[in-house]
Enzyme design. Structure first.
Site, PDB file in Angstrom:
ATOM      1  N   ALA A   1       8.799  -3.090   6.081  1.00  0.00           N
ATOM      2  CA  ALA A   1       9.217  -1.895   6.488  1.00  0.00           C
ATOM      3  C   ALA A   1       8.654  -0.644   5.721  1.00  0.00           C
ATOM      4  O   ALA A   1       8.635  -1.221   4.655  1.00  0.00           O
ATOM      5  CB  ALA A   1      10.565  -2.017   6.611  1.00  0.00           C
TER       6      ALA A   1
ATOM      7  N   GLU B   1      12.980  -8.100  -0.404  1.00  0.00           N
ATOM      8  CA  GLU B   1      14.071  -7.046  -0.415  1.00  0.00           C
ATOM      9  C   GLU B   1      14.946  -6.764  -1.356  1.00  0.00           C
ATOM     10  O   GLU B   1      15.179  -5.794  -1.617  1.00  0.00           O
ATOM     11  CB  GLU B   1      14.730  -7.519   0.981  1.00  0.00           C
ATOM     12  CG  GLU B   1      13.979  -6.897   2.433  1.00  0.00           C
ATOM     13  CD  GLU B   1      13.145  -8.334   2.776  1.00  0.00           C
ATOM     14  OE1 GLU B   1      12.892  -9.069   2.204  1.00  0.00           O
ATOM     15  OE2 GLU B   1      12.620  -8.073   3.955  1.00  0.00           O
TER      16      GLU B   1
ATOM     17  N   GLU C   1       8.913 -11.305   8.606  1.00  0.00           N
ATOM     18  CA  GLU C   1       9.948 -11.356   9.431  1.00  0.00           C
ATOM     19  C   GLU C   1       9.355 -11.154  11.137  1.00  0.00           C
ATOM     20  O   GLU C   1       9.478 -12.120  12.003  1.00  0.00           O
ATOM     21  CB  GLU C   1      10.999 -10.520   9.496  1.00  0.00           C
ATOM     22  CG  GLU C   1      11.894 -10.642   8.239  1.00  0.00           C
ATOM     23  CD  GLU C   1      12.765  -9.448   7.939  1.00  0.00           C
ATOM     24  OE1 GLU C   1      12.391  -8.298   7.641  1.00  0.00           O
ATOM     25  OE2 GLU C   1      14.177  -9.775   7.939  1.00  0.00           O
TER      26      GLU C   1
ATOM     27  N   GLY D   1       9.642  -7.262   6.149  1.00  0.00           N
ATOM     28  CA  GLY D   1       9.401  -7.111   7.719  1.00  0.00           C
ATOM     29  C   GLY D   1       8.294  -7.505   8.143  1.00  0.00           C
ATOM     30  O   GLY D   1       8.358  -8.188   9.569  1.00  0.00           O
TER      31      GLY D   1
HETATM   32  N1  CO8 Z   1       6.388   0.727   2.698  1.00  0.00           N
HETATM   33  C1  CO8 Z   1       5.558   2.092   2.457  1.00  0.00           C
HETATM   34  N2  CO8 Z   1       4.413   2.043   1.696  1.00  0.00           N
HETATM   35  C2  CO8 Z   1       3.528   0.912   1.442  1.00  0.00           C
HETATM   36  C3  CO8 Z   1       4.250  -0.149   1.517  1.00  0.00           C
HETATM   37  C4  CO8 Z   1       5.724  -0.165   2.425  1.00  0.00           C
HETATM   38  N3  CO8 Z   1       6.183  -1.379   2.491  1.00  0.00           N
HETATM   39  N4  CO8 Z   1       3.747  -1.292   1.179  1.00  0.00           N
HETATM   40  C5  CO8 Z   1       2.465  -0.573   0.766  1.00  0.00           C
HETATM   41  N5  CO8 Z   1       2.588   0.588   0.813  1.00  0.00           N
HETATM   42  C6  CO8 Z   1       1.613   1.764   0.616  1.00  0.00           C
HETATM   43  C7  CO8 Z   1       1.620   2.039  -1.023  1.00  0.00           C
HETATM   44  O1  CO8 Z   1       2.897   2.996  -1.268  1.00  0.00           O
HETATM   45  C8  CO8 Z   1       0.364   2.728  -1.228  1.00  0.00           C
HETATM   46  O2  CO8 Z   1       0.223   3.987  -0.662  1.00  0.00           O
HETATM   47  P1  CO8 Z   1      -0.222   5.369  -1.426  1.00  0.00           P
HETATM   48  O3  CO8 Z   1      -1.843   4.814  -1.553  1.00  0.00           O
HETATM   49  O4  CO8 Z   1       0.061   6.545  -0.814  1.00  0.00           O
HETATM   50  O5  CO8 Z   1       0.437   5.051  -2.924  1.00  0.00           O
HETATM   51  C9  CO8 Z   1      -0.703   2.020  -0.208  1.00  0.00           C
HETATM   52  O6  CO8 Z   1       0.299   1.320   0.834  1.00  0.00           O
HETATM   53  C10 CO8 Z   1      -1.549   0.884  -0.615  1.00  0.00           C
HETATM   54  O7  CO8 Z   1      -0.449   0.097  -1.478  1.00  0.00           O
HETATM   55  P2  CO8 Z   1      -0.835  -0.110  -3.026  1.00  0.00           P
HETATM   56  O8  CO8 Z   1      -1.542   0.837  -3.722  1.00  0.00           O
HETATM   57  O9  CO8 Z   1       0.750  -0.538  -3.532  1.00  0.00           O
HETATM   58  O10 CO8 Z   1      -1.470  -1.670  -2.906  1.00  0.00           O
HETATM   59  P3  CO8 Z   1      -1.695  -2.841  -3.989  1.00  0.00           P
HETATM   60  O11 CO8 Z   1      -2.738  -3.674  -3.746  1.00  0.00           O
HETATM   61  O12 CO8 Z   1      -1.485  -2.337  -5.625  1.00  0.00           O
HETATM   62  O13 CO8 Z   1      -0.251  -3.644  -3.916  1.00  0.00           O
HETATM   63  C11 CO8 Z   1       1.416  -4.716  -2.381  1.00  0.00           C
HETATM   64  C12 CO8 Z   1       0.062  -4.134  -2.625  1.00  0.00           C
HETATM   65  C13 CO8 Z   1       1.844  -5.725  -3.479  1.00  0.00           C
HETATM   66  C14 CO8 Z   1       1.699  -5.095  -1.007  1.00  0.00           C
HETATM   67  C15 CO8 Z   1       2.332  -3.266  -2.776  1.00  0.00           C
HETATM   68  O14 CO8 Z   1       2.035  -2.360  -2.155  1.00  0.00           O
HETATM   69  C16 CO8 Z   1       3.821  -3.646  -2.283  1.00  0.00           C
HETATM   70  O15 CO8 Z   1       4.440  -4.067  -3.291  1.00  0.00           O
HETATM   71  N6  CO8 Z   1       4.261  -2.890  -1.248  1.00  0.00           N
HETATM   72  C17 CO8 Z   1       5.726  -3.297  -0.924  1.00  0.00           C
HETATM   73  C18 CO8 Z   1       6.001  -4.640  -0.316  1.00  0.00           C
HETATM   74  C19 CO8 Z   1       7.646  -4.705  -0.219  1.00  0.00           C
HETATM   75  O16 CO8 Z   1       8.396  -4.507  -0.841  1.00  0.00           O
HETATM   76  N7  CO8 Z   1       7.829  -4.694   1.170  1.00  0.00           N
HETATM   77  C20 CO8 Z   1       9.085  -5.175   1.771  1.00  0.00           C
HETATM   78  C21 CO8 Z   1       9.699  -3.549   2.126  1.00  0.00           C
HETATM   79  S1  CO8 Z   1      11.310  -3.814   2.658  1.00  0.00           S
HETATM   80  C22 CO8 Z   1      11.442  -4.487   4.253  1.00  0.00           C
HETATM   81  O17 CO8 Z   1      10.561  -4.835   4.654  1.00  0.00           O
HETATM   82  C23 CO8 Z   1      12.805  -4.743   4.621  1.00  0.00           C
HETATM   83  C24 CO8 Z   1      12.468  -4.951   6.395  1.00  0.00           C
HETATM   84  C25 CO8 Z   1      14.107  -4.943   6.822  1.00  0.00           C
HETATM   85  C26 CO8 Z   1      14.398  -3.415   7.273  1.00  0.00           C
HETATM   86  C27 CO8 Z   1      15.519  -3.330   7.709  1.00  0.00           C
HETATM   87  C28 CO8 Z   1      15.832  -1.783   8.004  1.00  0.00           C
HETATM   88  C29 CO8 Z   1      17.285  -1.242   7.446  1.00  0.00           C
END
Ligand code: CO8
Length: 257
Positions: free
Chosen positions: A64, A132, A112, A109
């Site tokens: 998400a 999460e 999921e 997500g």
């Molecule tokens: N949300 C928003 N932006 C994201 C997300 C995300 N989940 N994942 C990556 N991005 C963005 C980064 O912010 C970055 O943007 P910017 O260039 O503007 O800074 C761009 O994508 C590229 O990402 P990275 O530079 O971080 O790329 P890396 O190769 O260095 O890292 C990763 C890749 C490891 C995947 C890293 O981006 C990361 O850890 N992302 C987050 C992963 C995460 O925590 N996902 C879980 C989110 S919570 C969720 O999914 C809950 C679901 C249920 C929701 C319920 C609703 C209430």
């Protein structure tokens, strides 16, 4: 549609989640679009199997959209969680088999969504996690429910409470994915699996999925009842007549006239 692309070919719909600048992270708009496109596929007689994948070669869906959740109130979180859960239910209840072609990160997500699909094929570079808790939240699109059902309670707790990222090999070992292929072969593999399903009776395939999903959490007797009724219902369809007649006449059945 702003963030979803669909390509329908030979009864196979390929749905691409297309927001690669944020690794296909899903905000409310993307969630609503994926739900809508799944509903459209369900209605469309030209679709028999659905493949869901992410755009680019890095991510299926990185979760998400965290930025969109940063300032959410409890009420807004409830709404977002419900919208995501509804979208996963549309995927899970689809009478047309849904294959997740996981082409990179399937996190939060994203994992999921893959869990709600009927089958999961991963590319060698795929990575899985329910991270999460590291954000001070929990899975909210079905992860706490579907993951233990798929890989068992102990392993699911380890993934959800630990938040560790696992690679495709580990995902295969614990039954989270069905197959692993090199990334360049991922879509071909998904399409070939889809083709092997398309040649079969669509009502029969839909009925089999329904029995498996509806019966999964029931006791055996109730599960068998679901099967019994679905089995009998198929004998009221042209499809059953075509399938059995084709066998007797030593020809290939023609289910999609
Ligand atoms: N949300 C928003 N932006 C994201 C997300 C995300 N989940 N994942 C990556 N991005 C963005 C980064 O912010 C970055 O943007 P910017 O260039 O503007 O800074 C761009 O994508 C590229 O990402 P990275 O530079 O971080 O790329 P890396 O190769 O260095 O890292 C990763 C890749 C490891 C995947 C890293 O981006 C990361 O850890 N992302 C987050 C992963 C995460 O925590 N996902 C879980 C989110 S919570 C969720 O999914 C809950 C679901 C249920 C929701 C319920 C609703 C209430």
């Amino acid at each position: 549609m702003n963030f979803i692309k669909v390509d329908i070919n030979n009864y196979i719909a390929t749905i691409i989640i297309n927001r690669s600048e944020v690794l296909n992270a899903m905000n409310k708009v993307v969630v609503a679009e994926l739900k809508k496109v799944m509903e459209d596929c369900e209605e469309n007689n030209d679709v028999g199997v659905i493949v869901i994948t992410g755009s680019g070669d890095k991510a299926f869906v990185a979760g998400a959209d965290i930025k969109s959740m940063q300032k959410m109130s409890g009420r807004e979180a409830l709404e977002f969680s419900r919208e995501g859960q509804d979208m996963t239910m549309v995927i899970e209840n689809s009478p047309k088999p849904v294959i997740a072609a996981i082409n990179g990160f399937a996190l939060g997500g994203g994992c999921e969504i893959a869990l709600a699909c009927d089958m999961r094929i991963a590319s060698e570079n795929a990575k899985f996690s329910q991270p999460e808790v590291a954000l001070g939240i929990i899975p909210g699109w079905g992860g706490t429910q579907r993951l233990p059902r798929l890989i068992g309670k102990g392993r699911a707790i380890e993934m959800i409470a630990g938040g560790k990222m696992i690679d495709a090999e580990e995902a295969l070992r614990i039954g989270l994915v069905n197959h692993i292929v090199p990334q360049s072969e991922l879509l071909d593999e998904a399409l070939s699996l889809a083709k092997s399903i398309i040649k079969n009776g669509p009502a029969a395939v839909g009925a089999a999925l329904k029995c498996i999903h509806k019966g999964y959490d029931k006791d055996l007797e109730n599960g068998l009842d679901i099967e019994l009724n679905a089995f009998a219902e198929l004998f009221e369809t042209d499809e059953q007549r075509e399938g059995t007649t084709a066998f007797v006449e030593k020809r290939k059945p023609n289910f999609r006239k």
